[in-house]
Design an enzyme around this catalytic site. Structure first.
Site, PDB file in Angstrom:
ATOM      1  N   PRO A  47       0.787  -1.228   0.000  1.00  0.00           N
ATOM      2  CA  PRO A  47       0.000   0.000   0.000  1.00  0.00           C
ATOM      3  C   PRO A  47       0.824   1.285   0.000  1.00  0.00           C
ATOM      4  O   PRO A  47       1.836   1.393   0.695  1.00  0.00           O
ATOM      5  CB  PRO A  47      -0.834  -0.105   1.281  1.00  0.00           C
ATOM      6  CG  PRO A  47      -0.205  -1.169   2.093  1.00  0.00           C
ATOM      7  CD  PRO A  47       0.479  -2.087   1.130  1.00  0.00           C
ATOM      8  N   ASN A  48       0.346   2.217  -0.794  1.00  0.00           N
ATOM      9  CA  ASN A  48       0.867   3.586  -0.921  1.00  0.00           C
ATOM     10  C   ASN A  48       2.173   3.685  -1.693  1.00  0.00           C
ATOM     11  O   ASN A  48       2.657   4.789  -1.943  1.00  0.00           O
ATOM     12  CB  ASN A  48       1.010   4.267   0.459  1.00  0.00           C
ATOM     13  CG  ASN A  48      -0.329   4.455   1.131  1.00  0.00           C
ATOM     14  OD1 ASN A  48      -1.272   4.916   0.492  1.00  0.00           O
ATOM     15  ND2 ASN A  48      -0.435   4.055   2.383  1.00  0.00           N
ATOM     16  N   ARG A  61       5.671  12.195  -2.734  1.00  0.00           N
ATOM     17  CA  ARG A  61       5.712  12.705  -1.348  1.00  0.00           C
ATOM     18  C   ARG A  61       6.707  11.896  -0.535  1.00  0.00           C
ATOM     19  O   ARG A  61       7.121  10.823  -0.954  1.00  0.00           O
ATOM     20  CB  ARG A  61       4.329  12.589  -0.711  1.00  0.00           C
ATOM     21  CG  ARG A  61       3.370  13.519  -1.389  1.00  0.00           C
ATOM     22  CD  ARG A  61       2.062  13.637  -0.669  1.00  0.00           C
ATOM     23  NE  ARG A  61       1.057  13.978  -1.678  1.00  0.00           N
ATOM     24  CZ  ARG A  61       0.061  13.183  -2.036  1.00  0.00           C
ATOM     25  NH1 ARG A  61      -0.112  12.040  -1.441  1.00  0.00           N
ATOM     26  NH2 ARG A  61      -0.768  13.559  -2.976  1.00  0.00           N
ATOM     27  N   TYR A  68      11.810   8.020   1.409  1.00  0.00           N
ATOM     28  CA  TYR A  68      11.735   6.924   0.429  1.00  0.00           C
ATOM     29  C   TYR A  68      12.460   7.206  -0.885  1.00  0.00           C
ATOM     30  O   TYR A  68      12.472   6.360  -1.774  1.00  0.00           O
ATOM     31  CB  TYR A  68      10.266   6.584   0.152  1.00  0.00           C
ATOM     32  CG  TYR A  68       9.522   6.143   1.403  1.00  0.00           C
ATOM     33  CD1 TYR A  68       9.968   5.053   2.141  1.00  0.00           C
ATOM     34  CD2 TYR A  68       8.398   6.830   1.854  1.00  0.00           C
ATOM     35  CE1 TYR A  68       9.309   4.653   3.296  1.00  0.00           C
ATOM     36  CE2 TYR A  68       7.727   6.440   3.005  1.00  0.00           C
ATOM     37  CZ  TYR A  68       8.199   5.352   3.722  1.00  0.00           C
ATOM     38  OH  TYR A  68       7.549   4.958   4.860  1.00  0.00           O
ATOM     39  N   ASN A 124       7.623  -5.948  -1.131  1.00  0.00           N
ATOM     40  CA  ASN A 124       7.658  -4.866  -0.145  1.00  0.00           C
ATOM     41  C   ASN A 124       6.228  -4.761   0.383  1.00  0.00           C
ATOM     42  O   ASN A 124       5.364  -4.157  -0.266  1.00  0.00           O
ATOM     43  CB  ASN A 124       8.104  -3.544  -0.765  1.00  0.00           C
ATOM     44  CG  ASN A 124       8.207  -2.438   0.296  1.00  0.00           C
ATOM     45  OD1 ASN A 124       7.730  -2.608   1.418  1.00  0.00           O
ATOM     46  ND2 ASN A 124       8.821  -1.328  -0.060  1.00  0.00           N
ATOM     47  N   ALA A 151       3.115  -0.981   4.764  1.00  0.00           N
ATOM     48  CA  ALA A 151       2.571  -0.940   6.135  1.00  0.00           C
ATOM     49  C   ALA A 151       2.064  -2.310   6.598  1.00  0.00           C
ATOM     50  O   ALA A 151       2.041  -2.598   7.808  1.00  0.00           O
ATOM     51  CB  ALA A 151       1.450   0.090   6.204  1.00  0.00           C
ATOM     52  N   GLU A 171      11.795 -10.314   1.336  1.00  0.00           N
ATOM     53  CA  GLU A 171      11.145  -9.080   1.788  1.00  0.00           C
ATOM     54  C   GLU A 171      12.093  -7.902   1.583  1.00  0.00           C
ATOM     55  O   GLU A 171      13.267  -7.990   1.939  1.00  0.00           O
ATOM     56  CB  GLU A 171      10.801  -9.217   3.274  1.00  0.00           C
ATOM     57  CG  GLU A 171      10.159  -7.984   3.885  1.00  0.00           C
ATOM     58  CD  GLU A 171       9.856  -8.175   5.374  1.00  0.00           C
ATOM     59  OE1 GLU A 171       9.777  -9.330   5.845  1.00  0.00           O
ATOM     60  OE2 GLU A 171       9.707  -7.155   6.066  1.00  0.00           O
ATOM     61  N   HIS A 173      12.602  -3.472   1.869  1.00  0.00           N
ATOM     62  CA  HIS A 173      12.140  -2.159   2.327  1.00  0.00           C
ATOM     63  C   HIS A 173      13.090  -1.084   1.854  1.00  0.00           C
ATOM     64  O   HIS A 173      14.313  -1.253   1.960  1.00  0.00           O
ATOM     65  CB  HIS A 173      12.058  -2.114   3.864  1.00  0.00           C
ATOM     66  CG  HIS A 173      11.061  -3.065   4.411  1.00  0.00           C
ATOM     67  ND1 HIS A 173       9.710  -2.840   4.327  1.00  0.00           N
ATOM     68  CD2 HIS A 173      11.213  -4.275   4.995  1.00  0.00           C
ATOM     69  CE1 HIS A 173       9.079  -3.868   4.857  1.00  0.00           C
ATOM     70  NE2 HIS A 173       9.957  -4.754   5.260  1.00  0.00           N
ATOM     71  N   ARG A 205      13.604   3.462  12.521  1.00  0.00           N
ATOM     72  CA  ARG A 205      12.455   4.365  12.454  1.00  0.00           C
ATOM     73  C   ARG A 205      11.584   4.173  13.708  1.00  0.00           C
ATOM     74  O   ARG A 205      12.059   3.707  14.734  1.00  0.00           O
ATOM     75  CB  ARG A 205      11.696   4.110  11.150  1.00  0.00           C
ATOM     76  CG  ARG A 205      12.574   4.398   9.914  1.00  0.00           C
ATOM     77  CD  ARG A 205      11.797   4.312   8.633  1.00  0.00           C
ATOM     78  NE  ARG A 205      10.717   5.287   8.596  1.00  0.00           N
ATOM     79  CZ  ARG A 205       9.686   5.225   7.740  1.00  0.00           C
ATOM     80  NH1 ARG A 205       9.619   4.233   6.857  1.00  0.00           N
ATOM     81  NH2 ARG A 205       8.744   6.136   7.752  1.00  0.00           N
TER      82      ARG A 205
HETATM   83  O1  CA2 Z   1      10.653   1.325   3.791  1.00  0.00           O
HETATM   84  C1  CA2 Z   1       9.753   0.711   3.204  1.00  0.00           C
HETATM   85  O2  CA2 Z   1       9.875   0.266   2.051  1.00  0.00           O
HETATM   86  C2  CA2 Z   1       8.394   0.539   3.879  1.00  0.00           C
HETATM   87  O3  CA2 Z   1       7.908  -0.761   3.551  1.00  0.00           O
HETATM   88  C3  CA2 Z   1       7.487   1.612   3.316  1.00  0.00           C
HETATM   89  C4  CA2 Z   1       6.109   1.644   3.959  1.00  0.00           C
HETATM   90  C5  CA2 Z   1       6.218   1.691   5.482  1.00  0.00           C
HETATM   91  O4  CA2 Z   1       4.928   1.583   6.054  1.00  0.00           O
HETATM   92  C6  CA2 Z   1       7.100   0.569   6.009  1.00  0.00           C
HETATM   93  O5  CA2 Z   1       7.191   0.718   7.422  1.00  0.00           O
HETATM   94  C7  CA2 Z   1       8.477   0.624   5.398  1.00  0.00           C
HETATM   95  C8  CA2 Z   1       5.322   2.867   3.508  1.00  0.00           C
HETATM   96  C9  CA2 Z   1       5.150   2.978   2.021  1.00  0.00           C
HETATM   97  C10 CA2 Z   1       4.418   4.254   1.738  1.00  0.00           C
HETATM   98  O6  CA2 Z   1       5.088   4.914   0.703  1.00  0.00           O
HETATM   99  C11 CA2 Z   1       4.830   6.229   0.530  1.00  0.00           C
HETATM  100  C12 CA2 Z   1       5.455   6.822  -0.543  1.00  0.00           C
HETATM  101  C13 CA2 Z   1       5.275   8.150  -0.790  1.00  0.00           C
HETATM  102  C14 CA2 Z   1       4.442   8.902   0.012  1.00  0.00           C
HETATM  103  C15 CA2 Z   1       3.828   8.304   1.088  1.00  0.00           C
HETATM  104  C16 CA2 Z   1       4.007   6.967   1.348  1.00  0.00           C
END
Ligand code: CA2
Length: 146
Positions: A10-11, A18, A23, A75, A78, A99, A101, A108
């Site tokens: 997700p996301n 953003r 990221y 990946n 969340a 997996e 990230h 974090r």
């Molecule tokens: O570090 C990673 O790849 C995560 O899997 C990214 C997830 C986070 O919940 C994990 O704890 C670590 C979040 C991905 C959301 O990506 C976004 C990208 C741009 C703007 C907002 C969120």
């Protein structure tokens, strides 16, 4: 040709727009293109799947063996920290998973320190930005010749 399934949770469709300080500035399309480059020289075929819905991710993992995939790079975003369903799906199929990230989840917030998915995977790569995906895919490709 062996097939590898790359799953973005997700996301991750928002990448590059953003939260670039956490990221990075690459979009999901750019990450996928980079992985395609590695796949091409390695002689494997990639299928990309992004979803914001847990059940859709569970479904594609559940049929991954039937669909002929030899490995999964995931990946879970969340869902890493919440999803017993995705963990069970990976454990249930006979397809090795890696997996990945972008960020280092261990430096974090505390709620990100625990992955429910990791015990169902062969291994985990965390904290190297786009390179986490490249390393994760390399690991998955290495598993194919085992
Ligand atoms: O570090 C990673 O790849 C995560 O899997 C990214 C997830 C986070 O919940 C994990 O704890 C670590 C979040 C991905 C959301 O990506 C976004 C990208 C741009 C703007 C907002 C969120």
């Amino acid at each position: 040709m062996k097939k590898i399934l790359v799953i973005h949770g997700p996301n991750l469709n928002l990448l590059g727009v953003r939260e670039t300080s956490i990221y990075g500035s690459s979009s999901l399309e750019e990450i996928n293109a980079k992985l395609e480059g590695l796949a091409r020289v390695s002689g494997v075929e990639l299928t990309f799947f992004q979803s914001n819905h847990e059940g859709d991710i569970v479904d594609i993992i559940g049929k991954s063996h039937r669909d002929g995939f030899s490995a999964i790079v995931i990946n879970p975003a969340a869902y890493t920290h919440t999803s017993v369903a995705i963990r069970d799906a990976i454990s249930a199929v006979n397809v090795p998973a890696v997996e990945v990230h972008l960020s280092n989840i261990y430096k974090r917030e505390e709620f990100r320190h625990h992955s429910l998915i990791a015990p169902a995977c062969v291994g985990q790569v965390s904290g190297f930005g786009v390179q986490s995906y490249v390393l994760g895919l390399s690991a998955a490709i290495a598993l194919l010749s085992k």
